[in-house]
Write a protein that holds these residues in place. Structure first.
Motif, PDB file in Angstrom:
ATOM      1  N   UNK A   6       0.825  -1.219   0.000  1.00 55.87           N
ATOM      2  CA  UNK A   6       0.000   0.000   0.000  1.00 55.87           C
ATOM      3  C   UNK A   6       0.855   1.264   0.000  1.00 55.87           C
ATOM      4  N   UNK A   7       2.175   1.107   0.083  1.00 52.97           N
ATOM      5  CA  UNK A   7       3.056   2.263   0.263  1.00 52.97           C
ATOM      6  C   UNK A   7       4.016   2.497  -0.899  1.00 52.97           C
ATOM      7  N   UNK A   8       3.831   1.807  -2.026  1.00 49.96           N
ATOM      8  CA  UNK A   8       4.766   1.966  -3.136  1.00 49.96           C
ATOM      9  C   UNK A   8       4.755   3.366  -3.730  1.00 49.96           C
ATOM     10  N   UNK A   9       3.590   3.978  -3.839  1.00 45.31           N
ATOM     11  CA  UNK A   9       3.544   5.339  -4.390  1.00 45.31           C
ATOM     12  C   UNK A   9       4.330   6.317  -3.516  1.00 45.31           C
ATOM     13  N   UNK A  10       4.083   6.369  -2.190  1.00 42.81           N
ATOM     14  CA  UNK A  10       4.890   7.295  -1.384  1.00 42.81           C
ATOM     15  C   UNK A  10       6.384   6.941  -1.349  1.00 42.81           C
ATOM     16  N   UNK A  11       6.713   5.660  -1.423  1.00 51.57           N
ATOM     17  CA  UNK A  11       8.126   5.256  -1.451  1.00 51.57           C
ATOM     18  C   UNK A  11       8.789   5.816  -2.700  1.00 51.57           C
ATOM     19  N   UNK A  12       8.182   5.590  -3.852  1.00 49.89           N
ATOM     20  CA  UNK A  12       8.769   6.050  -5.111  1.00 49.89           C
ATOM     21  C   UNK A  12       8.752   7.569  -5.234  1.00 49.89           C
ATOM     22  N   UNK A  13       7.660   8.198  -4.814  1.00 56.78           N
ATOM     23  CA  UNK A  13       7.597   9.658  -4.884  1.00 56.78           C
ATOM     24  C   UNK A  13       8.624  10.302  -3.957  1.00 56.78           C
ATOM     25  N   UNK A  14       8.798   9.742  -2.766  1.00 53.96           N
ATOM     26  CA  UNK A  14       9.811  10.306  -1.853  1.00 53.96           C
ATOM     27  C   UNK A  14      11.199  10.150  -2.462  1.00 53.96           C
ATOM     28  N   UNK A  15      11.472   9.032  -3.131  1.00 56.62           N
ATOM     29  CA  UNK A  15      12.776   8.841  -3.775  1.00 56.62           C
ATOM     30  C   UNK A  15      12.989   9.883  -4.875  1.00 56.62           C
TER      31      UNK A  15
END
Length: 186
Positions: A6-15
């Motif tokens: 459920x956290x892939x979008x925030x992980x990638x956006x933060x990167x």
């Protein structure tokens, strides 16, 4: 608990955002301009080292062969005569920034995964965004900076360089924390 899926979008956006922020810090600001000053007599040093054809790698000079050598008078004499240094030799030629930037982005994703994992184990979906930021930020800060302090402690890397990297890490951790808090599942 909140799963990583459920956290892939925030992980990638933060990167992506940390990548952009780090690019601004390193390319557009003078903040890191003096991290690596020019060696005195650079040409003479390069001319002296070139015939040795030292392969790329990390070296310590002088380097004892073992504990007995470390305690020997001959090794003490080498230390006294100097120079004493730790150096990384890079391959000759222009450095490809594509490789370094690619590895940097992968590293940012890995930090994001750990920040999300720790926050996700501790907090459910719908958690208070400031609690998410607290867990994610502390984890990201630890990942970005703590290993760098060892370089100043053990290898005498300039403390000013390490302190600047620590400030950078605080900024990167804040970006990571805020993105995860903003996009945390409701």
């Amino acid at each position: 608990m909140t799963g990583l899926s459920a956290l892939w979008l925030p992980i990638l956006l933060s990167a992506v955002l940390v990548f952009l922020v780090s690019s601004v810090i390193h390319m557009l600001s003078p903040w890191h301009k003096n991290d690596y000053p020019k060696m005195p007599n650079e040409e003479a040093a390069m001319d002296a080292l070139r015939p040795l054809a030292i392969p790329p790698g990390d070296y310590m000079v002088p380097r004892p062969a073992g504990r007995d050598d470390l305690r020997s008078a001959a090794f003490a004499d080498k230390l006294a005569k100097g120079p004493v240094f730790i150096v990384t030799i890079l391959p000759n030629g222009m450095m490809s920034m594509a490789r370094n930037l690619g590895l940097w982005f992968v590293y940012l994703v890995v930090v994001g995964v750990f920040a999300a994992y720790i926050a996700g184990r501790a907090l459910p979906a719908g958690a208070d965004p400031w609690r998410v930021a607290q867990f994610a930020g502390a984890t990201a800060f630890s990942a970005y900076v703590l290993a760098l302090w060892q370089m100043s402690i053990w290898y005498r890397r300039s403390w000013s360089t390490t302190i600047k990297a620590t400030v950078d890490a605080l900024i990167y951790a804040a970006v990571t924390a805020l993105v995860l808090a903003w996009l945390w599942p409701r």
